[in-house]
Design an enzyme around this catalytic site. Structure first.
Site: not given
Length: 439
Positions: A360, A389
Site C-alpha cells: 500500500c 539484497y
C-alpha cells in the site's frame, strides 16, 4: 531477451533455470518465490579464485554475506573454498550454525555492539575489520578480559568516489565507514593498534562502493593508499600483511549494464599493488569481498500476475503478488530490472507494462515501462538478477509473509528457506493484557 546462467526455454515455452521449469516451481512453492541457480554461483566463485591462482600469490575471496545469507548459502560458499564477510551478530550466528570455518570469517560493521564482539571473540573468528577508534579500544578491552588476541584490519576511506549511486558509495572522505586517510586518522589508528597488547594488526581494508563497472576507482584507491604506505614504511616500518580491497564489482541488471570479466578487476588490482611497492616492501596477501557479483545474477524472483489497470494515453499497470516487501531496491534507490512472462517465452514482447507491487505505497513499483509478452491474471512473471539484497532486505510491510527460497541445480530442487506463514507473523506478538509489564 538475454537469459542468465543455466536458464533456457523449454519446448512448451516455459522459462527453466537449473534444468527446472519455473512455472512448476511457482505452482509447487507459491509466489513470490526466490530461485537461485547454484551452478552459476559456483561458476562465479571459481572465476574469482582462478584469477588469483593464475597470479600465484596468497589471497582470500570472502563472500559478502549481506548480499544473501542463509545456512545453505553459507555452506555453498564453504564448498567453493570462499572466506566469509559478516556484518552483524545475526550473520555471524548463521555462519556458525552453518558450520563455516571460523578462521575464515571476517567481521565488519561500523557499530559492533559489545555482545557481538564478545560472540565473535568466543567463536575465535579470523579477523575484525575495525571501523573507528571507539571499536578499536573496545576490542582491546574485551579481548583482554577474555585473554585472547584479535586479528584486525583497519578500514580506511581513501577519498575515492566510485561511479555509482550515492547510497552505495563508501570510499569517499565523507562516509560513516572507516578511518579517514587524508586527515591522518589512519596513521594514528595504526600506531594505536600497534601499541595494543591484545590486538594484532594484520593490515588495511578499503571498499569504494558497489555496482562498479570499471577498474579506475580500484587503481586510484591503491595508488592513494600506497602513497601513504611508502611514507609509513620509511618512517616507522609499517607494511600490511593483508590488503583487503573490498568488492563492489558490477553485475548486469538490464541490457544497459556491461560488467567486466572478474579477472579484469583482479589483474588491475594486483598489477597496481606490485607497481606501487617500494624497495624492501613485501607483497601483501590480497583479499576481496564479492557479494552481489557472486549471487546477484544467479537469482530470479517469480511472481503471479494479478490485476491490470490501464490509464488511457498514460500508463498500463500490471500488478504482481509481491513488491517492495521482497525487493526493496527499486523503492530505496531506483534500481532497475528486466522481466519476462515465464509461461509465454515464445510470444513476442510487444506490450508495454509498468509492473506494480501489492504493497500500500504509490512508490511500490518494481519496473517502470517494461516490454513484456501479453500478460493475464494467473501468469508467472520472472524478474531477473534479484539474487542480491532481495531476500536480505525482505520485510513484513503490510504484514506480508516473506517468500520461500529454493536452490536449483542439475534438475534438482532444494527448499533452503521455507515461506513464512501468517502464524509466523504473530509468533512474537503479545496480547495487550500480557504486554503490560508495569505502570
Amino acid at each position: 531477451m538475454n537469459l542468465y546462467g543455466t536458464s533456457t526455454i523449454s519446448e512448451n515455452g516455459h522459462l527453466t533455470i537449473g534444468g527446472v521449469d519455473t512455472v512448476q516451481l511457482a505452482k509447487k512453492f507459491g509466489t513470490a518465490l526466490y530461485v537461485y541457480d547454484v551452478s552459476m554461483i559456483r561458476e562465479k566463485a571459481r572465476a574469482f579464485r582462478s584469477a588469483f591462482e593464475r597470479e600465484e600469490l596468497n589471497y582470500q575471496v570472502a563472500y559478502a554475506s549481506k548480499a544473501f545469507s542463509c545456512v545453505a548459502m553459507i555452506q555453498l560458499a564453504e564448498e567453493e573454498g570462499l572466506s566469509l564477510d559478516v556484518v552483524s551478530g545475526g550473520e555471524l550466528y548463521t555462519a556458525l550454525q552453518a558450520g563455516f570455518p571460523v578462521d575464515r570469517i571476517h567481521f565488519h560493521g561500523n557499530n559492533k555492539s559489545e555482545a557481538e564482539i564478545r560472540m565473535a571473540l568466543d567463536a575465535e573468528i579470523g579477523c575484525f575489520v575495525v571501523d573507528n577508534f571507539y571499536e578499536l579500544t573496545l576490542l582491546e578491552q574485551l579481548a583482554e578480559e577474555k585473554g585472547v588476541r584479535a586479528n584486525v584490519l583497519l578500514r580506511i576511506t581513501p577519498g575515492i568516489e566510485a561511479h555509482t549511486h550515492d547510497y552505495i558509495l563508501t570510499g569517499q572522505e565523507d562516509s560513516k565507514f572507516g578511518f579517514d586517510l587524508q586527515s591522518g586518522q589512519v596513521e594514528k589508528a595504526i600506531q594505536s593498534a600497534n601499541g595494543m597488547n591484545q590486538v594484532h594488526l594484520l593490515g588495511l581494508h578499503c571498499h569504494i562502493g558497489s555496482q562498479i563497472f570499471e577498474t579506475t576507482g580500484f587503481v586510484m584507491a591503491i595508488e592513494k593508499i600506497y602513497s601513504y604506505l611508502s611514507k609509513w614504511y620509511e618512517s616507522f616500518g609499517f607494511q600490511p600483511e593483508v590488503l583487503n580491497l573490498g568488492g563492489g564489482f558490477g553485475i548486469r541488471y538490464t541490457s544497459d549494464d556491461e560488467p567486466l570479466p572478474v579477472e579484469n578487476y583482479i589483474n588491475a588490482m594486483i598489477k597496481t599493488v606490485k607497481s606501487q611497492m617500494t624497495a624492501g616492501m613485501r607483497m601483501p596477501e590480497i583479499w576481496i569481498e564479492p557479494g552481489r557479483s557472486l549471487v546477484g545474477e544467479a537469482g530470479i524472483t517469480l511472481y503471479t500476475v494479478g490485476s491490470h489497470k490501464q490509464v488511457p494515453e498514460l500508463r498500463n499497470y500490471l500488478a504482481v503478488d509481491g513488491g517492495m516487501s521482497d525487493n526493496l531496491r527499486p523503492a530505496l534507490y531506483q534500481a532497475k530490472y528486466e522481466a519476462t512472462i515465464a509461461n509465454r517465452m515464445y510470444e513476442p514482447s510487444d506490450h508495454l507494462y509498468s509492473v506494480a507491487g501489492k504493497c500500500c505505497e504509490s512508490g511500490d513499483m518494481l519496473i517502470w515501462d517494461c516490454e513484456l509478452q501479453r500478460a493475464i491474471a494467473g501468469d508467472t512473471m520472472a524478474v531477473f538478477s534479484t539474487g542480491a539484497y532481495g531476500y536480505s532486505m525482505a520485510n513484513n510491510y503490510n504484514r506480508l509473509p516473506r517468500p520461500a527460497v529454493v536452490f536449483v541445480e542439475n534438475g534438482e530442487v532444494s527448499l533452503v528457506v521455507r515461506r513464512e506463514s501468517y502464524e509466523d507473523l504473530i509468533r512474537h506478538d503479545m496480547p495487550l493484557k500480557q504486554a503490560i509489564i508495569s505502570k
